[in-house]
Design an enzyme around this catalytic site. Structure first.
Site, PDB file in Angstrom:
ATOM      1  CG  LEU A  23      -1.905   1.161   1.316  1.00 60.51           C
ATOM      2  CD1 LEU A  23      -2.871   1.180   0.130  1.00 60.51           C
ATOM      3  CD2 LEU A  23      -2.694   1.119   2.621  1.00 60.51           C
ATOM      4  CE1 TYR A  24       5.444   1.877  -3.377  1.00 62.74           C
ATOM      5  CE2 TYR A  24       3.768   0.266  -3.970  1.00 62.74           C
ATOM      6  CZ  TYR A  24       5.092   0.627  -3.855  1.00 62.74           C
ATOM      7  OH  TYR A  24       6.070  -0.254  -4.221  1.00 62.74           O
ATOM      8  CG  PHE A  25       0.604   5.753   2.729  1.00 58.15           C
ATOM      9  CD1 PHE A  25      -0.561   6.172   3.346  1.00 58.15           C
ATOM     10  CD2 PHE A  25       1.001   4.431   2.883  1.00 58.15           C
ATOM     11  CE1 PHE A  25      -1.317   5.302   4.108  1.00 58.15           C
ATOM     12  CE2 PHE A  25       0.244   3.546   3.643  1.00 58.15           C
ATOM     13  CZ  PHE A  25      -0.910   3.984   4.257  1.00 58.15           C
TER      14      PHE A  25
END
Lengths: 183, 183
Positions: B38-40
């Site tokens: 999960l990229y932010f």
């Protein structure tokens, strides 16, 4: 799951007396050791103003990243607390720094923790600040929060600490205040 | 300790062929499983522009928080990589969100990893993107980095992938590009 932390803190002269009272109440000692808390400020908002906190804690060989939201009740301080164990203090510190978070202060204390019913009672000897008793509980909704606040008050009464002024500042705030007066 | 990640990636049609070649080279299979990343993005700077990355990875029942600095060499992509194991995906996600970080995309892939000399070779089947081979090594200084880059090139040659165009985009960038074309 979001947890609300309910917490009161009072300054005391003599932790040994409180400990003796806890033992009379048959409270259970659950941990004892040094805690080192490194607090950070954010690059995009000032946690001193927004009343949030971000810290890395080293305690008994473990390490935790903790976020605390702003206080929603000042009588018995209530705030959202989110905590996750992390593998390594230096690595998470470096990641936070790369993201722009600035380390503020490292606060060291000797903490002895007792469990009494659903509450934790911390006997803290905080470097440069002195001795404090913290009574804390957790709630998951408003009803539980109200019950927890009542239970916290009862424990203060049992420990004969109910007449003491509640300290509504965090250790970080007390530390910053002390530093400001000094300078 | 700061680690520099050296990495090349090529798109392939047939992962099984690469795997067969790796086995001929006596490379060791070290792991196999689904990875969810999960990229932010950050609240105070745009990682798409600063070329940084922050992600939470779920892999084989473990969870990691990873920060990657901007690329310092585009031939064999080199960037600072900082990674720390964390206890719980949802808790660290919530802490990042409270700090203002925004989840961008969840990228799922099936990854089989081989170890060959000092390098890791990942055979990736990435959801919505296809199949890729990544060759990666780590270095702690410039000299080690140069050696690692040379070793990476040698492995590409041994795997008969040296004629392939190097893919310099991350999976996140490829995914965003694909989404943009679609819309």
């Amino acid at each position: 799951m979001v947890k609300l932390e309910v917490e009161v803190k009072v300054r005391v002269e003599d932790l040994a007396k409180v400990e003796a009272n806890l033992k009379k109440l048959m409270a259970t000692e659950v941990s004892y050791g040094v805690q080192e808390d490194l607090y950070f400020n954010a690059p995009h908002r000032n946690f001193m103003i927004t009343d949030e906190a971000l810290r890395i804690r080293k305690s008994n060989g473990k390490c935790f990243l903790t976020y605390k939201g702003c206080r929603v009740d000042n009588q018995a301080k209530t705030r959202e607390e989110l905590e996750v164990e992390v593998e390594d203090f230096d690595k998470i510190k470096l990641i936070l720094e790369r993201l722009g978070f600035k380390p503020l202060y490292l606060i060291k204390k000797m903490r002895k923790t007792f469990q009494f019913e659903n509450l934790k009672i911390n006997l803290d000897n905080v470097e440069k600040l002195g001795s404090f008793v913290e009574v804390e509980g957790f709630a998951e909704n408003e009803k539980e929060r109200e019950i927890t606040v009542e239970n916290v008050k009862k424990v203060l009464l049992k420990l004969n600490l109910h007449d003491k002024k509640l300290e509504d500042k965090t250790y970080l705030e007390l530390f910053l205040q002390k530093e400001m007066i000094k300078n």
